[in-house]
Design a protein around this motif. Structure first.
Motif, short mmCIF file in Angstrom:
data_model
loop_
_atom_site.label_atom_id
_atom_site.label_comp_id
_atom_site.label_asym_id
_atom_site.label_seq_id
_atom_site.Cartn_x
_atom_site.Cartn_y
_atom_site.Cartn_z
N GLY A 665 0.78 -1.23 0.00
CA GLY A 665 0.00 0.00 0.00
C GLY A 665 0.81 1.27 0.00
O GLY A 665 1.94 1.32 0.48
N GLY A 666 0.21 2.32 -0.59
CA GLY A 666 0.79 3.65 -0.58
C GLY A 666 2.12 3.72 -1.29
O GLY A 666 2.40 3.00 -2.26
N ILE A 667 3.00 4.58 -0.76
CA ILE A 667 4.30 4.79 -1.37
C ILE A 667 5.13 3.51 -1.35
O ILE A 667 5.98 3.30 -2.21
CB ILE A 667 5.04 5.93 -0.63
CG1 ILE A 667 4.26 7.24 -0.77
CG2 ILE A 667 6.45 6.12 -1.18
CD1 ILE A 667 4.84 8.40 0.03
N ALA A 668 4.87 2.64 -0.37
CA ALA A 668 5.65 1.41 -0.26
C ALA A 668 5.55 0.56 -1.52
O ALA A 668 6.47 -0.22 -1.82
CB ALA A 668 5.18 0.61 0.95
N GLU A 669 4.48 0.70 -2.28
CA GLU A 669 4.36 -0.08 -3.52
C GLU A 669 5.49 0.23 -4.50
O GLU A 669 5.89 -0.62 -5.30
CB GLU A 669 3.01 0.23 -4.19
CG GLU A 669 1.79 -0.05 -3.34
CD GLU A 669 1.46 -1.53 -3.26
OE1 GLU A 669 1.91 -2.28 -4.13
OE2 GLU A 669 0.77 -1.93 -2.29
N LEU A 670 6.03 1.45 -4.44
CA LEU A 670 7.07 1.83 -5.38
C LEU A 670 8.43 1.26 -5.01
O LEU A 670 9.37 1.32 -5.81
CB LEU A 670 7.16 3.36 -5.46
CG LEU A 670 5.99 4.03 -6.20
CD1 LEU A 670 5.95 5.51 -5.91
CD2 LEU A 670 6.09 3.77 -7.68
N LEU A 671 8.56 0.69 -3.82
CA LEU A 671 9.83 0.08 -3.43
C LEU A 671 10.14 -1.15 -4.27
O LEU A 671 11.29 -1.59 -4.35
CB LEU A 671 9.80 -0.31 -1.94
CG LEU A 671 9.53 0.82 -0.95
CD1 LEU A 671 9.49 0.27 0.48
CD2 LEU A 671 10.57 1.93 -1.08
N PHE A 672 9.13 -1.70 -4.94
CA PHE A 672 9.31 -2.90 -5.75
C PHE A 672 9.31 -2.59 -7.25
O PHE A 672 9.37 -3.49 -8.08
CB PHE A 672 8.19 -3.91 -5.43
CG PHE A 672 7.92 -4.04 -3.95
CD1 PHE A 672 8.83 -4.69 -3.14
CD2 PHE A 672 6.79 -3.49 -3.38
CE1 PHE A 672 8.60 -4.79 -1.77
CE2 PHE A 672 6.56 -3.58 -2.02
CZ PHE A 672 7.47 -4.24 -1.20
N ASP A 673 9.25 -1.32 -7.57
CA ASP A 673 9.22 -0.89 -8.97
C ASP A 673 10.58 -1.14 -9.62
O ASP A 673 11.60 -0.62 -9.13
CB ASP A 673 8.86 0.60 -9.04
CG ASP A 673 8.63 1.07 -10.45
OD1 ASP A 673 7.84 0.45 -11.16
OD2 ASP A 673 9.27 2.07 -10.84
N PRO A 674 10.66 -1.91 -10.70
CA PRO A 674 11.97 -2.13 -11.34
C PRO A 674 12.50 -0.85 -11.97
O PRO A 674 11.77 -0.14 -12.65
CB PRO A 674 11.66 -3.19 -12.41
CG PRO A 674 10.20 -3.06 -12.68
CD PRO A 674 9.57 -2.62 -11.39
N GLN A 675 13.77 -0.57 -11.73
CA GLN A 675 14.38 0.65 -12.23
C GLN A 675 15.30 0.33 -13.41
O GLN A 675 15.95 -0.71 -13.43
CB GLN A 675 15.18 1.34 -11.14
CG GLN A 675 14.37 1.68 -9.91
CD GLN A 675 13.16 2.53 -10.21
OE1 GLN A 675 13.28 3.70 -10.56
NE2 GLN A 675 11.96 1.94 -10.10
N THR A 676 15.35 1.24 -14.36
CA THR A 676 16.31 1.16 -15.46
C THR A 676 17.30 2.30 -15.28
O THR A 676 16.89 3.45 -15.10
CB THR A 676 15.60 1.28 -16.81
OG1 THR A 676 14.64 0.23 -16.94
CG2 THR A 676 16.59 1.21 -17.96
N ALA A 677 18.60 1.95 -15.31
CA ALA A 677 19.66 2.96 -15.08
C ALA A 677 19.35 3.75 -13.82
O ALA A 677 19.43 4.98 -13.80
CB ALA A 677 19.80 3.88 -16.28
N GLY A 678 19.00 3.03 -12.76
CA GLY A 678 18.61 3.68 -11.51
C GLY A 678 19.80 4.22 -10.74
O GLY A 678 20.96 4.14 -11.17
N GLY A 679 19.52 4.76 -9.58
CA GLY A 679 20.54 5.41 -8.77
C GLY A 679 21.45 4.43 -8.07
O GLY A 679 21.23 3.21 -8.07
N LEU A 680 22.51 4.95 -7.47
CA LEU A 680 23.40 4.18 -6.62
C LEU A 680 22.83 4.15 -5.21
O LEU A 680 22.42 5.19 -4.67
CB LEU A 680 24.80 4.78 -6.62
CG LEU A 680 25.53 4.80 -7.97
CD1 LEU A 680 26.84 5.57 -7.85
CD2 LEU A 680 25.77 3.40 -8.48
N LEU A 681 22.79 2.98 -4.63
CA LEU A 681 22.36 2.80 -3.24
C LEU A 681 23.60 2.45 -2.43
O LEU A 681 24.24 1.42 -2.67
CB LEU A 681 21.32 1.69 -3.13
CG LEU A 681 20.88 1.31 -1.71
CD1 LEU A 681 20.18 2.48 -1.02
CD2 LEU A 681 19.98 0.08 -1.75
#
Length: 723
Positions: A665-681
């Protein structure tokens, strides 16, 4: 033939997103020409509709009501959208110059770039005034002006119909917001040329009713900060100055070699220019066989003929002739919800005319909003069991949304032996290998992307940044790369064009990172796929997943949401400007960010497994837990809204299942969004956070502290940021 992929053999390029081209794109989407690749070049992802500009200025329409979303329209038409302003056409080489990218080749092209109301010959105008065209800059500038609270003095240079409409709209808007101010309309000649006497009187009455001061037969001689100077010596105080003094052609057209008429592109009754491969329409064109004034109605009427003639030029068919109407209905806004209408000398005015104008404008814009969206083809009968589940109910995403899920990938890789090479150091969980060659540490990685946009230049830049991510994440300096390309079926000439675009764009990214493309392989397949194998050199121990420590702060260098935004784009639900912002983030290299994060204990690039999955990798490799604060995670514009609407990338469900410790739910759903050329963690020492974030922000990265590593089981949970 049903299952045969037909090759693309001819390039059609539309320069500009004017009304005629927008309508051509819509028609093309409903009736594409097999074998033709369509490209549209526009400086902005949105094309503003001039007919509704006075209504927006007056406050009757929202800003978004003016916009034709070219990203969404291009998707519907199956066209690639090149964002940039054309500056030249090389007729001999059949190429369009767009700064910042390789030239765009064409077999047939069309020009619909509109006009400008800039006044470069008026001293001070470029520095202290905003032309009414292009509309995007003007509309945004006016929004800033009207949003204030102090009195505003406005001057409009040019008292034609467009200038009069703007002046009345501005006066109405200021009065409606309780702002004290004055609007002055200035013209070197008489006001309202081209209107009949009765219509001109009605508009003059409207100017007077809105309190607009009209200065005629006295031109402006200069624009200074806070004022317009007139030829008779007067000084008109003005906080905001705009120009609507007639149609000015774009200066770059003069260097194309096309025959012009007063700076406008001369066209015949087939809308062809002096070069048979080049067409033109809208206000930038001059109809030599039947000259007409500059008005959007002609562009709208030209569109069907232009569409048919472009198809005929590409296929060898017969062309149509365009015959403009002798007169057209002029509907002139009076500031409030009233208008003057004139045709064939008949004049009416009042609220009914405004409602008529509103209906016409709204119906025109509805043509670009009511577009069918991409769906799945009908499944054959009979078919093998499980096909519906494998398809997943929606088209397959591109980029990292098309990757294999974490579970399936690990199940395949875990049983593989590490081999007997002593010069290879296993790095469990990392996407790159560490090689020891002659005393040097060399990092090796490979990645590729299924294309999710039709512009191979942008796709190549994103694929190159994406492939470099593993090298940067390990603290290595990129060294060499090989390209691995799958091109769709194209003619030999179009193959050469696409290869040149891809390699030029990719070379720019690789060289900017310090690497050289030294070779590669290519093949022909069902769709465009771009990948790179990359090496990097480490002068120190590489940064891996495995050395994170409890208490380390987690820093993310880029916002997340690329998967949901691009899935929304495929479904026709994402705004064009949000899509462009996501593409710009994906194409941004991270060499500078990697240098700032050189002291990280653990680091990874966020890609297909999503932020949650890649954080899980750090936790498992380092033997730590993690607390993640979803509210602290930076998001791309539009990502939260699309996620709330239930838009999901193809890989989302696999990513969600891999990290059950996180909530729904909510913003937490975006934690599983696959990223392309995403940021460095990165997991960094807590005492270094402020310095690192300050350096990243100074470099322009939307970096944030999003959580911390903790003692505990190796999985992430959500919670507030630790103190």
């Amino acid at each position: 033939m049903d299952n045969m992929q037909l090759p693309l053999t001819r390039d059609l390029v539309l320069i500009g997103g004017g009304h005629a081209h927008a309508l051509v794109l819509r028609r093309w989407g409903m009736n594409r020409l097999p074998g033709a690749r369509l490209t549209v070049i526009s400086p902005e992802p949105m094309a503003a509709y001039s007919g509704m500009l006075p209504g927006y200025v007056a406050g009757h329409y929202a800003r978004a009501a003016l916009d034709i979303d070219l990203v969404r329209l291009a998707r519907f038409a199956g066209a690639r959208l090149v964002l940039g302003a054309a500056t030249d056409i090389d007729l001999a080489a059949r190429q369009v110059t767009v700064p910042g990218r390789p030239p765009v080749a064409f077999d047939i092209c069309s020009i619909d770039v509109g006009i400008t109301s800039a006044m470069p010959d008026l001293p001070g105008f470029d520095d202290h005034a905003v032309p009414a065209k292009p509309l995007d800059r003007f509309a945004d500038s006016w929004r800033a002006v009207i949003g204030g609270s102090t009195p505003v003095q406005v001057a409009v240079i040019g008292a034609g119909v467009a200038g009069a409409e703007l002046a009345m709209a501005m006066a109405h808007a200021l009065r409606a917001r309780g702002r004290n101010g004055q609007v002055t309309l200035i013209d070197a000649a008489g006001a309202l040329p081209g209107l009949g006497a009765r219509a001109a009187r009605a508009v003059r009455d409207g100017l007077a009713a809105q309190g607009v001061t009209l200065i005629e037969r006295t031109g402006a001689t200069a624009v200074e900060p806070g004022a317009v100077l007139l030829a008779d010596g007067r000084r008109v105080e003005a906080d905001f100055v705009t120009g609507a003094a007639g149609a000015q052609p774009h200066g770059w057209l003069a260097q194309t070699g096309l025959v012009l008429e007063n700076g406008f592109v001369a066209v015949d009754d087939r809308l062809q220019t002096s070069d048979a491969a080049v067409f033109a329409a809208g206000d930038c064109a001059h109809m030599t066989t039947s000259p007409r004034p500059k008005a959007g109605v002609y562009a709208v009427r030209q569109a069907p003929v232009l569409f048919e003639n472009l198809r005929a030029a590409l296929s060898g068919g017969r062309m149509r002739r365009y015959r403009p109407q002798r007169d057209y209905l002029k509907l002139i806004s009076l500031g409030d919800k009233a208008a003057v209408g004139e045709r064939f000398g008949l004049v009416k005015s009042g609220p009914a005319m405004w409602r008529w104008k509103d209906r016409i404008d709204s119906r025109f814009m509805d043509r670009f909003r009511d577009l069918p969206v991409m769906g799945l083809p009908d499944l054959p009968e009979p078919r093998a069991q499980g096909m519906e589940q494998a398809l997943g109910g929606k088209p397959l995403c591109g980029g990292c949304g098309a990757k294999v899920g974490r579970g399936a990938l690990r199940a395949a890789l875990v049983p593989l032996a590490t081999g007997a090479h002593t010069d290879i150091t296993p790095l469990p969980g990392d996407d790159a290998a560490l090689l020891h060659t002659g005393g040097a540490r060399q990092v090796l990685s490979s990645d590729h992307l299924r294309a999710f946009i039709d512009d191979p230049v942008v796709m190549a830049r994103i694929a190159a940044v994406h492939a470099l991510g593993d090298i940067w994440a390990m603290g290595a300096a990129p060294q060499a790369a090989t390209a691995n390309l799958v091109l769709p079926r194209l003619s030999a000439e179009l193959q050469e064009r696409m290869m040149r675009e891809i390699m030029t764009a990719a070379t720019g990214i690789m060289r900017g990172a310090g690497a050289e493309i030294v070779g590669g392989h290519s093949s022909v397949g069902a769709e465009l796929t771009i990948g790179f194998s990359v090496t990097g050199l480490c002068g120190h121990e590489p940064v891996t997943l495995a050395k994170g420590r409890a208490g380390d702060a987690l820093i993310l260098t880029k916002p997340i949401g690329t998967g949901v935004v691009m899935a929304g784009e495929m479904a026709g639900r994402a705004r064009g400007d949000h899509v462009v912002a996501a593409l710009e983030q994906m194409a941004r290299p991270q060499a500078e960010a990697a240098r700032v994060l050189a002291g990280a204990h653990a680091m990874t690039d966020v890609t297909g497994f999503g932020l949650a999955g890649h954080l899980l990798n750090i936790c498992e490799a380092s033997g730590t837990g993690a607390v993640l604060c979803p509210e602290a995670v930076p998001l791309l514009d539009g990502a939260a809204d699309l996620s709330a609407q239930g838009v999901r990338s193809s890989l989302w469900a696999d990513n969600r299942a891999a990290v059950p410790s996180l909530p729904d739910g909510g913003i937490a759903e975006l934690l599983f969004d696959p990223q392309t050329a995403g940021g460095l963690l990165a997991a960094v020492p807590r005492g270094e956070v402020d310095r690192i974030l300050a350096a990243l922000h100074w470099l322009g990265f939307a970096a944030a502290r999003i959580g911390a590593l903790t003692d505990g089981p190796p999985y992430p949970v959500t919670g507030p940021l630790p103190a």
